[in-house]
Design a protein around this motif. Structure first.
Motif, PDB file in Angstrom:
ATOM      1  N   GLY A   1      -6.172   5.062  -2.568  1.00 32.37           N
ATOM      2  CA  GLY A   1      -5.247   5.397  -1.469  1.00 32.37           C
ATOM      3  C   GLY A   1      -5.395   6.886  -1.143  1.00 32.37           C
ATOM      4  O   GLY A   1      -4.455   7.589  -1.052  1.00 32.37           O
TER       5      GLY A   1
ATOM      6  N   TYR B   1       0.713  -1.202  -0.042  1.00 28.86           N
ATOM      7  CA  TYR B   1      -0.213   0.102   0.089  1.00 28.86           C
ATOM      8  C   TYR B   1       0.933   1.343  -0.115  1.00 28.86           C
ATOM      9  O   TYR B   1       2.081   1.344   0.596  1.00 28.86           O
TER      10      TYR B   1
ATOM     11  N   GLU C   1       0.076   5.766  -0.388  1.00 26.19           N
ATOM     12  CA  GLU C   1      -1.038   6.694  -0.822  1.00 26.19           C
ATOM     13  C   GLU C   1      -0.838   7.140  -2.335  1.00 26.19           C
ATOM     14  O   GLU C   1      -0.137   6.973  -2.960  1.00 26.19           O
TER      15      GLU C   1
ATOM     16  N   HIS D   1      -5.223  -0.449   6.010  1.00 23.59           N
ATOM     17  CA  HIS D   1      -5.071  -1.233   4.934  1.00 23.59           C
ATOM     18  C   HIS D   1      -4.905  -2.883   5.097  1.00 23.59           C
ATOM     19  O   HIS D   1      -4.096  -3.503   4.395  1.00 23.59           O
TER      20      HIS D   1
ATOM     21  N   TYR E   1      -1.759   5.134  -4.992  1.00 17.00           N
ATOM     22  CA  TYR E   1      -1.375   4.528  -5.704  1.00 17.00           C
ATOM     23  C   TYR E   1      -1.525   3.908  -7.177  1.00 17.00           C
ATOM     24  O   TYR E   1      -1.081   3.252  -7.847  1.00 17.00           O
TER      25      TYR E   1
END
Length: 402
Positions: free
Chosen positions: A328, A303, A305, A375, A307
């Motif tokens: 994200g 993960y 931000e 997540h 993405y």
């Protein structure tokens, strides 16, 4: 150079105006046990509406009984309209708009649960339903397009502000776009121009229905940028499809997504892979099969931000129409980044499932607010019972708006 848009200012989406540029993305609610609206479904969407989003998206409203991913999902019919009117009225009371995601699941449809034959570009085996999807004939394709048009008319009657046409995740239209799944040799197979006919025809059928109705609602689409599998939809082909959709003039915006519900769902859901929890949602022998082979289906992607931003920027550079960035989006910095990169809206899913009032808190306190979403993706396994965040539970209140 013009200054980037402020994510918390009002924005036009086609003929409607949203109070801000944040959309709650469609995430299946598992709140309709009889394929009808329940108080639980209304609460599911009322909370993020009260929590500050500009628009919430109901997922997933199938255009036909056989187009559902499973038998408890709502499909468009007169019996469903009174409940949907209660739902839209509740969201409007909170000051937000509401969109209906419409589509046909195609090879993703659970034929066993739906008690209806699934359709696909070619005969296709769905391991979750243990049933084959039937090769769609030209008449079947025409029927699916017409059903989308009918769904748009129902959505207007039910008080929705927008419809989102599902062109992603290898559902019906997306499966035709995929060269891996679509092995047809007729007018709907082979070249991308042929494979895109279902997606383009479906959007135009919806647009014509909306224009004929004379009621100003927005028409958007969810489109795969890539399937994340070798031989599937590539970014290059998806960009060409998006250009055709823009030229056709049927859409007010495109929400850019990725991944395949059939072969690579984690390409959209980045983060931890909940194989044990996912397997626990099924009965043996499917449960055992998922535990043994789950890593091949549920692949792990770290993960980060925003993405999907890297691929989405390719679309932003080539298209002039409004685009919605998904994937994200959990804090003010990432929202501001999306605006700076030229995106018109952002869409949030898991973060709002964890905290329906996240937008109110971000608007009040800005960069100081961090999402509690870890997540872990254990919420994925809850879509077979009642979709919720396992970290925060199921909140029934939100903090007051600012």
């Amino acid at each position: 150079m013009t200054a980037p848009n402020d994510v918390f200012t009002a924005a036009k989406l086609g003929p409607i105006t949203l109070r801000n540029r944040v959309i709650k993305a469609a995430t299946f609610e598992a709140s309709t046990p009889n394929a009808l609206v329940t108080d639980d479904l209304i609460t599911y969407h009322r909370l993020p509406a009260a929590g500050g989003v500009g628009m919430t998206t109901v997922a997933y409203l199938a255009v036909s009984p056989g187009g559902r991913t499973e038998g408890n999902q709502i499909y468009w019919r007169p019996e469903a309209i009174p409940g949907l009117r209660r739902l839209t009225a509740s969201i409007h009371t909170e000051g937000a708009a509401i969109s209906a995601q419409i589509g046909h699941a195609g090879p993703v449809a659970n034929a066993r649960s739906n008690k209806a034959t699934a359709l696909a570009p070619v005969r296709f085996f769905n391991p979750l339903s243990m049933r084959f999807a039937r090769h769609a004939t030209r008449d079947d394709i025409d029927d699916v397009m017409a059903a989308h048009a009918a769904a748009a008319r129902y959505a207007i009657d039910a008080g929705f502000d927008a419809v989102e046409v599902h062109l992603g995740h290898n559902y019906f239209a997306s499966s035709f776009l995929s060269p891996l799944i679509n092995r047809r040799t007729d007018e709907f197979g082979g070249s991308l121009a042929n494979r895109a006919k279902v997606a383009r025809g479906t959007v135009l059928a919806v647009r014509r229905a909306v224009e004929k109705a004379g009621t100003p609602i927005a028409v958007t689409a969810k489109l795969n940028m890539a399937d994340g599998v070798r031989g599937g939809i590539s970014t290059e082909e998806a960009l060409q499809t998006a250009k055709w959709l823009e030229e056709d003039g049927g859409l007010d915006a495109i929400e850019l997504t990725a991944g395949s519900s059939l072969v690579n769902p984690m390409y959209l859901f980045r983060g931890d892979v909940p194989i044990k929890e996912f397997a626990g949602s099924f009965k043996p022998p499917l449960r055992w099969g998922i535990r043994m082979t789950g890593t091949k289906f549920l692949r792990e992607y770290p993960y980060r931000e925003a993405y999907l931003l890297r691929d989405a920027k390719l679309f932003r550079a080539e298209l002039s129409m409004p685009l919605i960035l998904l994937g994200g989006i959990t804090n003010r910095q990432t929202m501001d980044l999306a605006m700076a990169e030229g995106f018109d809206f952002v869409a949030m899913g898991r973060a709002l499932l964890a905290e329906p009032d996240l937008l109110n808190r971000i608007q009040a306190d800005g960069d100081a607010v961090k999402s509690v979403c870890t997540h872990c993706n254990q919420c994925m396994a809850t879509i077979y019972s009642h979709t919720h965040c396992v970290v925060t539970g199921a909140p029934d209140t939100v903090t007051p708006g600012v």
